[in-house]
Design an enzyme around this catalytic site. Structure first.
Site, PDB file in Angstrom:
ATOM      1  N   HIS A 149       1.916 -14.675 -13.803  1.00 35.32           N
ATOM      2  CA  HIS A 149       1.140 -14.717 -12.559  1.00 35.32           C
ATOM      3  C   HIS A 149       0.033 -15.731 -12.815  1.00 35.32           C
ATOM      4  O   HIS A 149      -0.852 -15.473 -13.632  1.00 35.32           O
ATOM      5  CB  HIS A 149       0.539 -13.347 -12.219  1.00 35.32           C
ATOM      6  CG  HIS A 149       1.535 -12.379 -11.668  1.00 35.32           C
ATOM      7  ND1 HIS A 149       1.259 -11.032 -11.515  1.00 35.32           N
ATOM      8  CD2 HIS A 149       2.798 -12.565 -11.199  1.00 35.32           C
ATOM      9  CE1 HIS A 149       2.323 -10.434 -10.988  1.00 35.32           C
ATOM     10  NE2 HIS A 149       3.259 -11.338 -10.785  1.00 35.32           N
ATOM     11  N   HIS A 205      -9.083 -12.414  -8.196  1.00 31.95           N
ATOM     12  CA  HIS A 205      -8.360 -13.688  -8.306  1.00 31.95           C
ATOM     13  C   HIS A 205      -9.112 -14.804  -7.583  1.00 31.95           C
ATOM     14  O   HIS A 205      -9.832 -14.555  -6.626  1.00 31.95           O
ATOM     15  CB  HIS A 205      -6.964 -13.564  -7.689  1.00 31.95           C
ATOM     16  CG  HIS A 205      -6.103 -12.536  -8.349  1.00 31.95           C
ATOM     17  ND1 HIS A 205      -4.750 -12.480  -8.165  1.00 31.95           N
ATOM     18  CD2 HIS A 205      -6.403 -11.517  -9.195  1.00 31.95           C
ATOM     19  CE1 HIS A 205      -4.250 -11.479  -8.862  1.00 31.95           C
ATOM     20  NE2 HIS A 205      -5.239 -10.869  -9.495  1.00 31.95           N
ATOM     21  N   ARG A 220       0.834  -1.214   0.000  1.00 35.27           N
ATOM     22  CA  ARG A 220       0.000   0.000   0.000  1.00 35.27           C
ATOM     23  C   ARG A 220       0.867   1.263   0.000  1.00 35.27           C
ATOM     24  O   ARG A 220       0.376   2.354   0.243  1.00 35.27           O
ATOM     25  CB  ARG A 220      -0.942   0.015   1.207  1.00 35.27           C
ATOM     26  CG  ARG A 220      -1.775  -1.229   1.311  1.00 35.27           C
ATOM     27  CD  ARG A 220      -3.151  -1.050   0.677  1.00 35.27           C
ATOM     28  NE  ARG A 220      -3.727  -2.341   0.386  1.00 35.27           N
ATOM     29  CZ  ARG A 220      -3.993  -2.810  -0.846  1.00 35.27           C
ATOM     30  NH1 ARG A 220      -3.762  -2.084  -1.900  1.00 35.27           N
ATOM     31  NH2 ARG A 220      -4.513  -3.998  -1.010  1.00 35.27           N
ATOM     32  N   ASP A 260      -0.346 -12.108 -16.514  1.00 40.59           N
ATOM     33  CA  ASP A 260      -1.221 -12.498 -15.403  1.00 40.59           C
ATOM     34  C   ASP A 260      -2.459 -13.167 -15.997  1.00 40.59           C
ATOM     35  O   ASP A 260      -3.244 -12.525 -16.707  1.00 40.59           O
ATOM     36  CB  ASP A 260      -1.604 -11.250 -14.590  1.00 40.59           C
ATOM     37  CG  ASP A 260      -2.387 -11.599 -13.325  1.00 40.59           C
ATOM     38  OD1 ASP A 260      -3.377 -12.353 -13.438  1.00 40.59           O
ATOM     39  OD2 ASP A 260      -2.031 -11.116 -12.243  1.00 40.59           O
ATOM     40  N   GLU A 266      -0.827 -15.986  -7.217  1.00 38.37           N
ATOM     41  CA  GLU A 266      -1.374 -14.849  -6.461  1.00 38.37           C
ATOM     42  C   GLU A 266      -2.811 -15.176  -6.098  1.00 38.37           C
ATOM     43  O   GLU A 266      -3.703 -14.341  -6.183  1.00 38.37           O
ATOM     44  CB  GLU A 266      -1.353 -13.580  -7.319  1.00 38.37           C
ATOM     45  CG  GLU A 266       0.010 -13.136  -7.761  1.00 38.37           C
ATOM     46  CD  GLU A 266      -0.066 -11.909  -8.662  1.00 38.37           C
ATOM     47  OE1 GLU A 266      -0.866 -11.911  -9.624  1.00 38.37           O
ATOM     48  OE2 GLU A 266       0.647 -10.946  -8.372  1.00 38.37           O
ATOM     49  N   GLU A 296       3.015  -5.472 -16.194  1.00 40.75           N
ATOM     50  CA  GLU A 296       2.030  -6.532 -15.985  1.00 40.75           C
ATOM     51  C   GLU A 296       0.818  -6.313 -16.879  1.00 40.75           C
ATOM     52  O   GLU A 296       0.330  -5.189 -17.016  1.00 40.75           O
ATOM     53  CB  GLU A 296       1.605  -6.553 -14.501  1.00 40.75           C
ATOM     54  CG  GLU A 296       0.639  -7.681 -14.187  1.00 40.75           C
ATOM     55  CD  GLU A 296       0.464  -7.934 -12.694  1.00 40.75           C
ATOM     56  OE1 GLU A 296       1.258  -7.414 -11.880  1.00 40.75           O
ATOM     57  OE2 GLU A 296      -0.487  -8.658 -12.349  1.00 40.75           O
ATOM     58  N   HIS A 316       2.587  -2.500 -12.093  1.00 41.53           N
ATOM     59  CA  HIS A 316       1.374  -2.158 -12.832  1.00 41.53           C
ATOM     60  C   HIS A 316       1.655  -0.852 -13.555  1.00 41.53           C
ATOM     61  O   HIS A 316       2.076   0.110 -12.906  1.00 41.53           O
ATOM     62  CB  HIS A 316       0.193  -1.988 -11.881  1.00 41.53           C
ATOM     63  CG  HIS A 316      -0.168  -3.243 -11.141  1.00 41.53           C
ATOM     64  ND1 HIS A 316      -1.200  -3.309 -10.245  1.00 41.53           N
ATOM     65  CD2 HIS A 316       0.370  -4.483 -11.187  1.00 41.53           C
ATOM     66  CE1 HIS A 316      -1.285  -4.544  -9.768  1.00 41.53           C
ATOM     67  NE2 HIS A 316      -0.340  -5.270 -10.306  1.00 41.53           N
ATOM     68  N   ASP A 371     -10.878  -7.847 -12.050  1.00 42.50           N
ATOM     69  CA  ASP A 371      -9.659  -8.238 -11.342  1.00 42.50           C
ATOM     70  C   ASP A 371      -9.936  -8.883  -9.985  1.00 42.50           C
ATOM     71  O   ASP A 371      -9.618  -8.316  -8.944  1.00 42.50           O
ATOM     72  CB  ASP A 371      -8.725  -7.027 -11.179  1.00 42.50           C
ATOM     73  CG  ASP A 371      -7.347  -7.429 -10.666  1.00 42.50           C
ATOM     74  OD1 ASP A 371      -7.115  -8.639 -10.460  1.00 42.50           O
ATOM     75  OD2 ASP A 371      -6.511  -6.534 -10.487  1.00 42.50           O
ATOM     76  N   TYR A 395       1.370  -1.224  -5.036  1.00 41.96           N
ATOM     77  CA  TYR A 395       0.165  -0.936  -5.833  1.00 41.96           C
ATOM     78  C   TYR A 395      -0.115   0.557  -5.959  1.00 41.96           C
ATOM     79  O   TYR A 395      -0.765   0.991  -6.901  1.00 41.96           O
ATOM     80  CB  TYR A 395      -1.073  -1.576  -5.182  1.00 41.96           C
ATOM     81  CG  TYR A 395      -1.098  -3.080  -5.234  1.00 41.96           C
ATOM     82  CD1 TYR A 395      -0.744  -3.754  -6.397  1.00 41.96           C
ATOM     83  CD2 TYR A 395      -1.504  -3.825  -4.137  1.00 41.96           C
ATOM     84  CE1 TYR A 395      -0.780  -5.137  -6.446  1.00 41.96           C
ATOM     85  CE2 TYR A 395      -1.553  -5.209  -4.181  1.00 41.96           C
ATOM     86  CZ  TYR A 395      -1.183  -5.859  -5.343  1.00 41.96           C
ATOM     87  OH  TYR A 395      -1.231  -7.215  -5.399  1.00 41.96           O
ATOM     88  N   HIS A 453       7.592  -7.391  -6.817  1.00 42.90           N
ATOM     89  CA  HIS A 453       6.405  -6.620  -7.219  1.00 42.90           C
ATOM     90  C   HIS A 453       6.457  -5.225  -6.598  1.00 42.90           C
ATOM     91  O   HIS A 453       6.677  -5.078  -5.406  1.00 42.90           O
ATOM     92  CB  HIS A 453       5.142  -7.361  -6.757  1.00 42.90           C
ATOM     93  CG  HIS A 453       3.901  -6.953  -7.486  1.00 42.90           C
ATOM     94  ND1 HIS A 453       3.444  -5.661  -7.518  1.00 42.90           N
ATOM     95  CD2 HIS A 453       3.013  -7.676  -8.220  1.00 42.90           C
ATOM     96  CE1 HIS A 453       2.329  -5.608  -8.232  1.00 42.90           C
ATOM     97  NE2 HIS A 453       2.048  -6.823  -8.679  1.00 42.90           N
ATOM     98  N   HIS A 466      -5.822 -11.580 -15.138  1.00 43.42           N
ATOM     99  CA  HIS A 466      -5.994 -10.274 -15.778  1.00 43.42           C
ATOM    100  C   HIS A 466      -6.257 -10.404 -17.285  1.00 43.42           C
ATOM    101  O   HIS A 466      -7.125  -9.724 -17.833  1.00 43.42           O
ATOM    102  CB  HIS A 466      -4.753  -9.409 -15.553  1.00 43.42           C
ATOM    103  CG  HIS A 466      -4.511  -9.073 -14.114  1.00 43.42           C
ATOM    104  ND1 HIS A 466      -3.411  -8.363 -13.690  1.00 43.42           N
ATOM    105  CD2 HIS A 466      -5.227  -9.356 -12.997  1.00 43.42           C
ATOM    106  CE1 HIS A 466      -3.458  -8.228 -12.372  1.00 43.42           C
ATOM    107  NE2 HIS A 466      -4.543  -8.821 -11.925  1.00 43.42           N
TER     108      HIS A 466
HETATM  109 ZN    ZN Z   1      -4.921  -8.874 -10.006  1.00 43.17          ZN
HETATM  110 FE    FE Z   2      -0.741 -10.169 -10.983  1.00 45.72          FE
HETATM  111 FE    FE Z   3       0.209  -7.301  -9.911  1.00 44.61          FE
END
Ligand code: ZN
Ligand code: FE
Ligand code: FE
Length: 276
Positions: A211, A226, A37, A176, A256, A142, A107, A224, A70, A67, A179
């Site tokens: 991913h 998962h 975050r 991914d 993920e 990604e 991202h 999105d 976000y 990664h 995604h």
């Molecule tokens: Zn995702």
């Molecule tokens: Fe991902």
């Molecule tokens: Fe990601």
């Protein structure tokens, strides 16, 4: 032979991540370079990083897929948010160089109301400002589900970024599965067609990591969400075909999926049986 792993916590340091993944049966992993975050990153303990490096070699791990946070939005409409993202990106990349030769996935960002054409220039500007000829880290864009104003909702949007980057050998793509499916690509019924499209638009030589996720939603949902392997709308058979496809041979697969350690251990075990 497959490189498979999941997201592990960096809270106990670098070597601890390698050891934790070993317990789950994996031989690659992902970690957040800082709190997902956002927030400040801890000072790096070089001895600990060296210890992990030795561990990875000894245990023949595949390339790791770090990664980015976000909250790092390289194409925010607000200049101060963009500038913060630029400094975070730069700092994280410098940190990655302490553990040479790994992947750093991010991202591309959300353009808010600016539109893709503005965003692509902003993202490329940071990459050209930050990537260095001598760096050993490969930065991965990604593939995104296309939620809201996410950039990277199709292969063309990623290609637009890559086209503008000067050091093209420093940039690749992380595929991914959740995604791509939610973006509208039919990897269940037409995997070869989707990969042909990826090759035509971006080039399969840019495909660096996966991913591996199932999705709660149908194709094209742009949400999105998962799901655990085999528990969603992509399903176990389609995910198995992806793992076994020659286009993904030797790439690190990162789970993920919404799981605890026991769940990851089971998924890793299952996926390994697909490669026998
Ligand atoms: Zn995702
Ligand atoms: Fe991902
Ligand atoms: Fe990601």
């Amino acid at each position: 032979m497959i490189y498979i792993g999941n997201h592990v916590s960096i809270s106990k340091g670098y070597l601890a991540m390698g050891k934790n993944e070993n317990k789950l049966g994996g031989n690659t992993f992902a970690f957040f370079t800082r709190n997902p975050r956002g927030g400040v990153s801890k000072a790096i303990d070089l001895d600990d990083v060296k210890a992990l490096q030795g561990f990875l070699e000894e245990n023949k791990y595949g390339t790791l897929v770090a990664h980015a946070s976000y909250t790092m939005n390289l194409c925010s409409a607000k200049e101060e948010v963009r500038e913060f993202a630029r400094s975070v990106f730069k700092e994280d990349l410098e940190k990655m160089e302490k553990l040479p030769g790994q992947f750093f996935n991010f991202h591309p960002g959300s353009h808010l109301k600016q539109g893709y054409d503005v965003a692509v220039e902003q993202i490329a500007d940071v990459l050209n400002d930050t990537l260095k000829e001598e760096q050993t880290t490969t930065v991965l864009l990604e593939t995104m589900a296309g939620k809201g104003t996410e950039v990277g909702r199709n292969f063309e949007e990623l290609k637009g970024i890559i086209d503008r980057v000067e050091y093209k050998d420093k940039i690749g793509v992380c595929f991914d599965t959740c995604h791509v499916w939610e973006a509208g690509y039919d990897i269940v019924n037409n995997l070869d067609g989707v990969l042909k499209e990826f090759d035509d638009v971006i080039g399969l030589d840019k495909l660096c990591a996966v991913h591996l996720n199932d999705s709660k939603n149908p194709i094209g949902a742009h949400k999105d969400r998962h799901e655990v392997i085999g528990g969603g709308q992509i399903g176990e058979e389609a995910l198995k075909r992806i793992v076994q496809h020659k286009a993904f041979e030797g790439k690190p697969f990162i789970l993920e999926t919404p799981n605890n350690d026991a769940g990851y251990k089971k998924e890793i075990e299952l996926i390994k049986t697909w490669m026998i």
